[in-house]
Design an enzyme around this catalytic site. Structure first.
Site, PDB file in Angstrom:
ATOM      1  CG  ASP A 108      -1.737   1.068   1.265  1.00 54.84           C
ATOM      2  OD1 ASP A 108      -1.941   1.696   0.252  1.00 54.84           O
ATOM      3  OD2 ASP A 108      -2.579   1.290   2.178  1.00 54.84           O
TER       4      ASP A 108
ATOM      5  CG  ASP B 254      -3.717   4.333  -2.249  1.00 51.46           C
ATOM      6  OD1 ASP B 254      -2.950   3.270  -2.113  1.00 51.46           O
ATOM      7  OD2 ASP B 254      -4.582   4.710  -1.580  1.00 51.46           O
TER       8      ASP B 254
END
Ligand SMILES: Nc1nc2c(ncn2[C@@H]2O[C@H](COP(=O)(O)OP(=O)(O)OP(=O)(O)O)[C@@H](O)[C@H]2O)c(=O)[nH]1
Ligand SMILES: [Mg+2]
Length: 1304
Positions: free
Chosen positions: A80, A281
């Site tokens: 992430d 992201d």
């Protein structure tokens, strides 16, 4: 973010390139993982269609494997870039414990196995997930190994209560991730992964590059401290990362253009928002763009927005389309990344996809489109974008190097960052970065067809299009080209300070809001898509106007799909979603898709109330329950010498008086041993007051609870309030077990009590235990089913000792009582009856099952016994709660369907159904307004919205707590069938809440009428504000407490259930609000009525210049034959002598007259008025005249009809030691009619109907007559005519007061 799940058990390490790639670089293999079809845990939320859609679990994500701790434990974490911490589920995390769900297949961390483990957190943190779930945990340090490299002191988050089976490795900026939900903890920054790698000398610079492979391939890599020049094509271009309020928190870059290209041509897409602040992201699957731009993208690709899914959807085979979108960054000559359609079309579910059932896409499978819309920045580019880009993140220079990825590269050429602060190797800076704020240049108006770009719907040529440059979106390009934004700062994040914190926390949170299915995409947007478009006729008249123009001229990406009709496709998707949702919403469907976890959860929930006669030991029993379940650390007695008082009696007044005034809720987990295994039961418990004045508390507890423990005193047995609570339990169909308390008392006789339940309450009951020893020698019980002796041992009877040996002397009795139990069961249960007839003995299991069946069917109550005060035999009763009382799924609860004639619908306590809950109690505490809610169906999550079905208002639920008497415990979610309290909800007691999907409401509870009132006023006029504030609160909390201002006397009158009830409120005013009050004499709520029929003929005729009043009414009044407590109005007028509109005025007049009776001004009841005839006048008759005439006619006829005063008669029960029988008889003779007396061994009980008037101050008389040993209770019974002398006295007094007022 942690959405994209993954699993692929077998291939955990396969292909993961775990290699240390030369000095200064650490390479870590990443794998794409897809959820296998039969992974049951993840189906949990895949219940409603919408949930399936918002649940990104199905799409898979990118994961990396590692080892953690010493010795190393294998883990797989999701990658992430949107956050910076490492977070790992603990081995005891909720999901990891359940073997049915496969446990934590990606590996969990077991702190106790690690010799190096050290906790560094400052308390619990709380990570919220996109799906609204969250995890609690703490921070710790330990060894962390990635790609063959060891990091000695990594700080990581340890999730304890997560139901997400994988952890997360965040590689974003090292912002303080330790932002915690708990007040004891401070936000603190811990160095993140790349920072630690630099610290430990593994890499030179806080930088890394990311290579994700495309959808079909499995692998990728993350290269710490370097780049791999073979993994991209073209130039690696450096662009700036932008700070948020001067702090770098996330990979925020400027998206400056977006172009759509298909085999037939290209379109530049515009947005009102360019340049667009987007965050790269990798933890998010989808990409989110501003709504106007997203809509354009959808149109280009042929995606349609489905309001029901709250997503853009597209036919699945559009995956094969040859088109792509080109994302441009950092100005006109900045890098561009092409994202092809095969990266953008994703499965919605992991099962059979939904199918468009109308419109142009009819019959095709529906998929999710990888670009969605969002309304506020930051916008996100998730995996659907990142798979197409090679990205190098340089966290020292705050730059990103970006280039088109070489998806299928098998070669490698790793170039490390030479030193800290060096620029990204092999990368060149974007040339016109400082122009990043420019709007993208547009060669031709969007949606004008380019040459060679044709489609089957027509309007294909450039010339045709330029004559109608229809453009979607909000920006009129013709109006803005000269406005340069160069001088302006980037419009990223101009958030006010409180929001800034949110933004800082992590970008994921922004998406959390977005993706929880509520925030994304306005429905208007969807409508807009279908219904109209803006047309600028030509550039000379740029003013847009709305027309119903066809959405034509849009291009598609594949020649094989004709241009779509967005409207019908969207409608089709909508309809399908609705049908599916409806099918999903039946209780049967919900039951069928329950996970084993939820089935188990539900079967272990008990919502119970403890109800009984005053002082029978409810609070004392509850205190033991709390102690044995570990909820309180020490036992404090009601009226105990330590002065602390029992947990559940938290109010000062309760502790002083030793009585319960308000019901209090708590919860406890009871580990019950079943076949040698401990099974944890979750018990929500409400301790109710016994005093009849607070009966509403019992009433509402019974309304919402599934079962009850009826406590009885071993000496007194069934007492007056036992009868009242019995009635309440019967009113709400509440199954019960019985507990005979106070077995240690002198004169205790449990079998007499069992008899009394059978005879007095007429409720079949049998003991399931017999006592070992009695009175002071009471030591435990014999369990009649298992035939074992149960005794308490240890500190406060904490431990239970079970022995097979039953004391000699009890063996015969035990056999006899066991037989009685079986016989009683045979009366109420067919299975036992059959065995009994066949003269077969039921097995223990059969007996238990029969008791459970019969108890839940309200046909039987098993009787337990013990002594709470002596800490004896409370635990077996608690086992009985688990064994014999229903779980929420065993009881039927119904709601009324307002959309269907208020027909009743059954509610089912399954999480996946739409929410329905009842607000059953309001309470104000120092933190605000608390509303107790029983969740009947669906689950309740913090932050969601609910609809009040009475007011149709939408309310947000900002905070959910579980109550523990006067303390609270915050929770983020409450499951179906449970009880909780919420803050910040403005509603009335008894309001029904839904999630807005169901037009349901639930029936309200019974609220008894007030019997007594008092005039009251604050002693100091300066206290008026506090007084009215307090009064408002009390009325909101307690529906049996009322207040009104008497019109004539202008006095404030409070009314309620009895002397104590009102006294408590006066006292609470003084203590809690510091308002001292003066109160008048208590007044009885009298009623007035008539005794026989009388006819009337009344003419109202008034002339005073101008129009007058004229009305004539004729008819009769008589006692209402139907109902002696209600009034009745009827018209038998024939021939229209009184027109209908005046007749309704007559009805109103009668109603008003009944509100204030002619004799005392109290309510008139049991009276019927019939109008038969009358007369009107052409000009002078009016509603007013007929209303008044009826009132006057009624008044006049009232005394002729034998008007009389009624007074409330109270069923009064007095108990005292037998020796005082004579004294009590004398006391009662004057006050009422004795109905029943009962003389027990030492006690004597008398029941009498007494006039309330005669009972004021009775407690002191009783005390005097019985040396303080007598007790009494009073409850409204019925109205009866007051004695003539009293009536005369009352009327005279009323007339005198009236006269005095008139002459004043
Ligand atoms: N001897 C004896 N006394 C008990 C027992 N249990 C409770 N008591 C006493 O009975 C009195 C009343 O107990 P509570 O627990 O307040 O009773 P309650 O039913 O909660 O009373 P209300 O809430 O006011 O209706 C207290 O003085 C207790 O100490 C018991 O098992 N044996
Ligand atoms: Mg109590």
């Amino acid at each position: 973010m942690k959405r994209t799940t993954a699993v692929a058990l077998g291939s955990l390490l396969a292909g993961a390139a775990q290699a240390q790639a030369g000095s200064g670089v650490v390479q870590w293999g990443i794998q794409k993982r897809q959820q296998p079809q039969d992974f049951t845990r993840l189906r949990k939320r895949a219940s409603t269609f919408e949930e399936v859609v918002t649940n990104e679990d199905t799409r898979g994500g990118y994961f990396a494997t590692c080892k953690m701790g010493t010795p190393g434990q294998d883990l797989t974490l999701q990658l992430d870039t949107g956050s910076s911490d490492i977070w790992v589920p603990d081995s005891s995390a909720k999901v990891c414990r359940d073997i049915n769900t496969g446990g934590c297949t990606l590996g969990t961390f077991n702190p106790s196995k690690s010799t190096t483990f050290e906790v560094v957190g400052k308390g619990e943190f709380d990570i919220s997930y996109v799906d609204g779930s969250s995890s609690t945990g703490d921070y710790f340090t330990d060894v962390f190994e990635i790609g063959g490299a060891n990091l000695q002191n990594m700080t990581m988050g340890l999730g304890l209560k997560t139901d997400i089976a994988y952890g997360l490795v965040g590689v974003g900026y090292a912002l303080n991730e330790a932002i915690v939900g708990n007040t004891q903890s401070a936000a603190e920054a811990y160095p993140n992964l790349p920072v630690n790698m630099v610290k430990e000398g593994l890499i030179n610079s806080v930088a890394y590059s990311l290579w994700l492979n495309d959808l079909d391939a499995n692998s990728g890599s993350i290269l710490f401290g370097g780049i791999d020049t073979e993994k991209y094509v073209g130039d690696l271009t450096r662009i700036n990362i932008y700070p948020t309020q001067n702090v770098f928190t996330s990979f925020l870059v400027a998206l400056t253009s977006l172009e759509a290209t298909s085999p037939s041509g290209s379109d530049t897409l515009t947005s009102q928002k360019f340049p667009i602040p987007v965050v790269l992201d990798s933890g998010t699957t989808l990409s989110y763009l501003p709504t106007d731009l997203a809509q354009q993208v959808w149109k280009e690709a042929g995606a349609v927005y489905s309001p029901e899914f709250q997503l853009a959807v597209i036919p699945c085979n559009m995956q094969n389309s040859a088109g792509f979108f080109s994302f441009g960054f950092a100005g006109p000559s900045g890098p561009r990344i092409n994202v092809t359609m095969d990266e953008l079309v994703l499965d919605i579910t992991n099962g059979q996809p939904p199918v468009f059932n109308a419109g142009l896409y009819k019959g095709q499978n529906a998929c999710e489109f990888g670009i969605q819309n969002f309304s506020t920045s930051p916008y996100l580019l998730g995996d659907t974008f990142l798979r197409s880009a090679y990205v190098a993140y340089d966290l020292v220079n705050n730059q990103i190097g970006i280039a088109a990825t070489n998806f299928n590269s098998t070669k490698s050429n790793v170039v490390p960052f030479p030193s800290s602060g060096a620029p990204i190797p092999s990368a060149t800076a974007a040339p016109d970065q400082n122009q990043a704020t420019n709007i993208p240049s547009v060669a031709s108006p969007t949606y004008a067809a380019s040459a060679g770009f044709t489609d089957s719907v027509g309007s294909g040529s450039k010339s045709a299009a330029s004559s109608m440059p229809a453009r979607f979106g909000y920006t009129q390009l013709g109006q803005v080209p000269n406005i340069s934004l160069l001088s302006r700062p980037l419009p990223f994040f101009s958030l006010p300070p409180p929001l800034l914190r949110v933004a800082k926390m992590r970008v994921i949170r922004a998406v959390a809001a977005l993706n929880s299915g509520r925030a994304i995409a306005s429905r208007q947007g969807a409508r807009y898509l279908g219904l109209g478009c803006r047309v600028a006729i030509n550039n000379a008249t740029p003013t847009p106007r709305w027309t119903g123009c066809e959405i034509a001229g849009r291009r598609h990406f594949s020649g094989s799909f004709p241009r779509l009709a967005a409207v019908s496709a969207a409608e089709a998707a909508l309809k399908q979603a609705k049908d599916l949702a409806a099918a999903n919403m039946t209780p049967e469907a919900a039951a069928a898709r329950m996970t084993p976890e939820e089935v188990k959860r539900l079967s272990r929930v008990r919502n119970i109330g403890i109800a009984a006669h005053i002082d029978s030991g409810k609070t004392t029993v509850t205190e033991r329950i709390l102690y044995y379940t570990g909820r309180v650390k020490a036992i404090h007695e009601v009226r105990g010498r330590d002065g602390v008082g029992a947990k559940m009696d938290s109010m000062e007044l309760e502790r002083e008086r030793g009585i319960t005034i308000q019901s209090a809720a708590t919860f406890a987990d009871w580990p019950k041993r079943e076949d040698g295994v401990e099974e944890m039961y979750h018990i929500n418990l409400i301790d109710t007051p016994g005093h009849i004045d607070f009966t509403i508390e019992v009433e509402r507890a019974m309304r919402v609870l599934d079962g009850a423990v009826m406590v009885l005193c071993a000496v007194s047995g069934v007492q007056s309030q036992t009868i009242t609570v019995d009635r309440q339990m019967k009113r709400y169909n509440v199954p019960r077990i019985s507990f005979i308390n106070k077995m240690d008392r002198m004169g205790s006789n449990p079998f007499r009590v069992v008899d009394m339940i059978n005879t007095k309450l007429k409720f079949p009951a049998a003991a399931v235990q017999i006592p070992i020893g009695s009175e002071k020698e009471f030591e435990g019980v014999v369990d009649l089913i298992e035939m074992k002796a149960i005794r308490n041992e240890g500190q406060r009877g904490m431990n239970i000792k079970i022995t097979k040996e039953i004391p000699e002397e009890l063996q015969e009795l035990a056999q006899q009582k066991r037989q009685e139990l079986i016989e009683k069961l045979a009366d109420v249960d067919d299975e036992i009856a059959e065995l009994f007839l066949d003269e077969k003995l039921p097995t223990n299991e059969q007996i238990k099952a029969a008791i459970r069946r019969a108890t839940i069917a309200l046909k039987f109550t098993p009787v337990f016994m013990g002594s709470a005060l002596a800490d004896k035999s409370v635990q077996p009763m608690l086992d009985g709660v688990c064994d014999y009382l229903p779980n929420p799924a065993n009881v039927e609860n119904v709601a009324l369907d307002r959309a269907n004639n208020e027909s009743s619908v059954t509610l089912a306590p399954y999480n996946s159904l739409p929410f329905v809950g009842l607000a059953f109690k309001l309470e104000e505490n120092p933190y605000g307004q608390l509303t107790y809610i029983r969740v009947y169906q669906g689950s309740l999550k913090k932050g969601t919205y609910l609809f009040n079905s009475r007011t149709d208002k939408k309310v947000r639920i900002p905070r959910i707590v579980r109550m523990h008497s006067n303390e609270m415990e915050d929770v983020t979610e409450i499951g179906a069938g449970e009880i909780c309290a919420v803050f910040g909800v403005d509603c009335a007691s008894g309001d029904t809440f839904t999630d807005g999907k169901l037009p349901y409401s639930m029936s309200s509870m019974y609220v008894p009428d007030a019997v007594m009132s008092l005039s009251i006023k604050p002693k100091k006029s300066s206290d008026a504000d506090a007084f009215s504030k307090a009064m408002n609160r009390f009325m909101r909390e307690d529906p049996t407490f009322r207040l009104h201002v008497d019109e004539e006397s202008e006095e404030t009158i409070i009314s309620g259930m009895g002397e104590l009830h009102l006294e408590v409120y006066v006292e609470r005013l003084r203590r809690e609000y510091k308002v001292d009050c003066e109160t008048g004499q208590p007044r009885v709520a009298y009623r007035e009525t008539i005794t026989h029929k009388t006819e009337f003929d009344y003419l109202l005729k008034r002339q005073s210049g101008g129009p007058g009043d004229y009305a004539r009414v004729m008819g009769w009044i008589e006692p209402n034959p139907e109902n002696s407590e209600e009034n009745h109005f009827e018209s038998k007028v024939v021939g229209g002598t009184i027109p209908d509109k005046y007749l309704s005025a007559c009805g109103k007049g009668f109603e008003e007259a009944c509100d204030k009776g002619p004799l005392l001004g109290h309510k008139v009841i049991g009276t019927s008025l019939v109008v038969t005839d009358g007369a009107t006048h052409v000009t002078d008759s009016s509603d007013y005249a007929f209303n008044l005439a009826t009132q006057l006619a009624f008044k006049k006829a009232f005394s002729e009809a034998g008007g009389q005063v009624l007074e409330p008669l109270m069923k009064t029960t007095i108990t005292a030691p037998a020796e005082f029988q004579g004294n009590i008889l004398m006391l009662m003779n004057k006050r009422g009619t004795i109905i029943d007396t009962e003389v027990g061994a030492d006690e004597f009980t008398m029941v009498a109907d007494c006039s309330l008037n005669a009972m004021f101050g009775f407690s002191s008389h009783l005390r005097a007559a019985t040396q303080g040993k007598g007790e009494f209770s009073m409850e409204f019974s019925h109205y009866a005519a007051a004695a003539p002398h009293l009536q005369k006295e009352l009327v005279a007094k009323y007339e005198k007061e009236w006269e005095a007022k008139r002459t004043k």
